[in-house]
Design a protein around this motif. Structure first.
Motif, PDB file in Angstrom:
ATOM      1  N   LYS B 103       0.828  -1.200   0.000  1.00  0.00           N
ATOM      2  CA  LYS B 103       0.000   0.000   0.000  1.00  0.00           C
ATOM      3  C   LYS B 103       0.867   1.257   0.000  1.00  0.00           C
ATOM      4  O   LYS B 103       0.580   2.236  -0.685  1.00  0.00           O
ATOM      5  CB  LYS B 103      -0.925  -0.004   1.218  1.00  0.00           C
ATOM      6  CG  LYS B 103      -1.931   1.108   1.131  1.00  0.00           C
ATOM      7  CD  LYS B 103      -2.875   1.141   2.297  1.00  0.00           C
ATOM      8  CE  LYS B 103      -3.833   2.295   2.123  1.00  0.00           C
ATOM      9  NZ  LYS B 103      -4.741   2.442   3.238  1.00  0.00           N
ATOM     10  N   LYS B 104       1.946   1.185   0.773  1.00  0.00           N
ATOM     11  CA  LYS B 104       2.831   2.332   0.906  1.00  0.00           C
ATOM     12  C   LYS B 104       3.559   2.629  -0.409  1.00  0.00           C
ATOM     13  O   LYS B 104       3.651   3.770  -0.839  1.00  0.00           O
ATOM     14  CB  LYS B 104       3.860   2.006   2.000  1.00  0.00           C
ATOM     15  CG  LYS B 104       4.329   3.189   2.793  1.00  0.00           C
ATOM     16  CD  LYS B 104       5.061   2.731   4.063  1.00  0.00           C
ATOM     17  CE  LYS B 104       6.127   1.687   3.795  1.00  0.00           C
ATOM     18  NZ  LYS B 104       6.535   0.927   4.979  1.00  0.00           N
ATOM     19  N   ASN B 105       4.071   1.559  -1.030  1.00  0.00           N
ATOM     20  CA  ASN B 105       4.961   1.757  -2.180  1.00  0.00           C
ATOM     21  C   ASN B 105       4.255   1.775  -3.530  1.00  0.00           C
ATOM     22  O   ASN B 105       4.875   2.069  -4.541  1.00  0.00           O
ATOM     23  CB  ASN B 105       6.038   0.668  -2.193  1.00  0.00           C
ATOM     24  CG  ASN B 105       6.915   0.751  -0.958  1.00  0.00           C
ATOM     25  OD1 ASN B 105       7.087   1.822  -0.391  1.00  0.00           O
ATOM     26  ND2 ASN B 105       7.442  -0.380  -0.531  1.00  0.00           N
ATOM     27  N   ALA B 106       2.960   1.406  -3.552  1.00  0.00           N
ATOM     28  CA  ALA B 106       2.276   1.310  -4.844  1.00  0.00           C
ATOM     29  C   ALA B 106       1.462   2.558  -5.150  1.00  0.00           C
ATOM     30  O   ALA B 106       0.736   2.589  -6.134  1.00  0.00           O
ATOM     31  CB  ALA B 106       1.385   0.075  -4.872  1.00  0.00           C
ATOM     32  N   LYS B 107       1.595   3.560  -4.312  1.00  0.00           N
ATOM     33  CA  LYS B 107       0.745   4.748  -4.478  1.00  0.00           C
ATOM     34  C   LYS B 107       0.876   5.366  -5.869  1.00  0.00           C
ATOM     35  O   LYS B 107      -0.103   5.766  -6.474  1.00  0.00           O
ATOM     36  CB  LYS B 107       1.111   5.788  -3.418  1.00  0.00           C
ATOM     37  CG  LYS B 107       0.394   5.534  -2.117  1.00  0.00           C
ATOM     38  CD  LYS B 107       0.488   6.739  -1.184  1.00  0.00           C
ATOM     39  CE  LYS B 107      -0.103   6.385   0.168  1.00  0.00           C
ATOM     40  NZ  LYS B 107       0.876   6.327   1.230  1.00  0.00           N
ATOM     41  N   LYS B 108       2.125   5.445  -6.360  1.00  0.00           N
ATOM     42  CA  LYS B 108       2.332   6.151  -7.634  1.00  0.00           C
ATOM     43  C   LYS B 108       2.432   5.193  -8.811  1.00  0.00           C
ATOM     44  O   LYS B 108       2.880   5.583  -9.883  1.00  0.00           O
ATOM     45  CB  LYS B 108       3.598   7.009  -7.539  1.00  0.00           C
ATOM     46  CG  LYS B 108       3.400   8.195  -6.612  1.00  0.00           C
ATOM     47  CD  LYS B 108       4.655   9.025  -6.520  1.00  0.00           C
ATOM     48  CE  LYS B 108       4.504  10.121  -5.482  1.00  0.00           C
ATOM     49  NZ  LYS B 108       5.809  10.513  -4.930  1.00  0.00           N
TER      50      LYS B 108
END
Lengths: 203, 333
Positions: B103-108
């Motif tokens: 969730k943290k790293n897939a934002k962009k």
């Protein structure tokens, strides 16, 4: 007073969990994420490992720690290891084994990491049980040898962590190196001391 | 959705029960959810008009009492945000190995434009825009249990299309024995792919036997909980095979290939002793490091571990057991 302060520092991780548990009860909210069981098992395990390594490196950190003037500091650290290992084991029993001892027994006979962990816990229990002054006095030199098994515990724990990793072994490799380093320092110190004791030149 | 498919999974089992149920019942009046509680027809509006015509005062009172009771529960449950669990606690190693990393790293993560390349033993090979793949299909919702190999499980309402209906369009030839899928390989967007300490090789590869892929349970999801698939859950298109462990349900698919030989899949390659090609949910075949006999249904709380026995084929035996008739599932795990 310093003892009490030090004890409270050791209890911080537990109090953190305890506080969240209380809040969960009061506010009826989940403060532990989707999988609280796994989180608790991992968390207590990691805290126990941190305390274990603090205990092991205690004598090498001697000077800065001495200024704190806490009597029997290493014992407090060691008992903290036992305390958190107990919580780790208990949360495994409750959340992963569902409080069914048959399931624990099944894991114990079939899963290597459970065997290693249980062994480590058993030795920790022995060390904790013999940490009282009077017991230590009665055991004499045997106590010293018994408590050297803390290095055995560290070894078991490293392999326990290694077998618990899924695909990323960096943490267990890191622990393994730490363990080797501490053991190395300890042995070299012992070796130097033994050299000092045996006179090389005889008059 | 055929009724048969929803036999085991009631709407009220959805991990996101609260919000999902309360949203619907709030919208349609609580009467609807009382009458439709155990029925797959919960969505239909036919029960919502029962509000006013009651024969007796007793019925009126009972209805009011039940209604207020349900309202209370719904509000209480709605306080927790269960869609959040399914979208914040999952494995997507491309975005990190922790459960909250995706969730943290897939934002962009960029999912538009998205192309899927179709290759191998088929007449419809080529590179397709995702919108062209999806346009001709009527999307449907399927509420499936998801059993992770790590012994936790969720129930998730997916939105998407049956894998079969898409594969048919590519006209696979008779020598296509397996369907192989690949996740996007893009280390710039997916930090996990350049991790030094990971034992996984990228791009992530998964595969199904042709008859597994064409089983009516196999599903391609484009959304969940009535929303577009969140990046961390495998946007824009992912596989869902509910009778197999979660890692078979490959995310963010960019390649579909029809092959003759059985492909070596990612986890199989990383640790063949622990992960086999089939990876069917099977309580009697242990993972070498833990038992698969039970699972933790999430979200659980520290006061109720929510442990339940794992079912063979994750409870979808009626639909898929025939695929493995005569096979020793202890050997072909």
């Amino acid at each position: 007073m310093p003892t009490f302060a030090f004890l409270s520092v050791c209890a911080v991780p537990f109090l953190w969990v305890f506080l969240r548990a209380i809040c969960t009860l009061i506010f009826d909210k989940n403060y532990f994420g989707a999988d609280p069981g796994m989180e608790l098992v991992t968390f207590f395990g990691q805290v126990a490992i941190v305390f274990l390594f603090m205990t092991l490196s205690f004598s090498h950190l001697g000077r800065p720690l001495k200024t704190l003037r806490v009597p029997r500091m290493r014992r407090i650290l060691g008992l903290s290891v036992f305390f958190y290992a107990t919580l780790h084991f208990a949360s495994y029993l409750i959340f992963l084994a569902g409080f069914e001892f048959e399931k624990y027994y099944y894991d114990l006979v079939t899963k290597n990491r459970i065997i290693l962990g249980s062994f480590a816990y058993f030795f920790l229990f022995l060390l904790a049980a013999t940490s009282i002054d009077s017991v230590a006095r009665n055991l004499g030199i045997a106590w010293v040898y018994l408590h050297r098994s803390v290095y055995l515990i560290a070894g078991l724990v490293v392999f326990h962590v290694f077998l618990s990793a899924k695909e990323n072994f960096s943490f267990s490799v890191f622990l393994f190196c730490g363990c080797l380093a501490l053991l190395g320092v300890r042995l070299s110190k012992a070796w130097r001391r033994s050299k000092l004791r045996t006179p090389i030149f005889k008059a | 959705m055929p009724k048969k498919l929803s036999r085991n999974t009631h709407e009220n089992e959805v991990t996101d029960e609260s919000v999902y149920l309360s949203r619907r019942s709030l919208l349609k009046g609580f009467g609807g959810s009382i009458l439709g509680y155990h029925s797959p027809l919960l969505y239909s509006d036919k029960s919502s008009s029962t509000g006013n015509e009651f024969g007796s005062e007793l019925h009126q009172m009972l209805f009011q009492k039940i209604k207020s009771r349900l309202k209370e529960d719904a509000i209480k449950l709605a306080e927790s945000t269960p869609f959040n669990y399914a979208s914040s606690y999952n494995n997507f190693y491309e975005f990190g190995s922790g459960k909250s990393d995706p969730k943290k790293n897939a934002k962009k993560f960029i999912t538009d434009p998205w192309e899927v390349s179709v290759q191998g033993e088929c007449d419809g090979a080529g590179t397709y825009h995702l919108e062209d793949l999806v346009r001709p299909h009527l999307l449907e919702e399927r509420i499936y249990r998801l059993r992770c190999v790590e012994a936790w499980s969720m129930v998730i309402p997916w939105v998407g299309l049956p894998l079969l209906s898409l594969l048919k369009r590519f006209k696979p030839r008779s020598n296509a024995k397996y369907v192989k899928f690949e996740t996007l390989y893009d280390p710039i967007q997916m930090p996990g792919q350049k991790s030094l300490f990971s034992a996984i090789e990228y791009p992530y590869v998964e595969a199904l036997r042709m008859d597994e892929a064409t089983n009516e349970l196999s599903f391609l999801a484009l959304g969940m909980y009535g929303k577009i698939l969140p990046n961390q859950n495998g946007a824009p298109i992912r596989l869902v095979v509910p009778w197999k462990y979660g890692f078979k349900s490959i995310k963010s698919i960019v390649k579909i290939e029809f092959v003759e030989e059985r492909p070596v899949t990612t986890w199989m390659k990383s640790n063949p002793r622990e992960y086999g090609f089939y990876s069917n949910v099977n309580p009697s075949v242990d993972h070498p490091r833990w038992s698969q006999a039970t699972e933790r249904r999430l979200p659980s709380s520290i006061f109720s571990p929510n442990i339940r026995p794992t079912e063979m084929f994750n409870g979808y035996g009626d639909e898929v057991a025939y695929l493995y008739r005569g096979m020793d599932l202890k050997k072909f795990y």
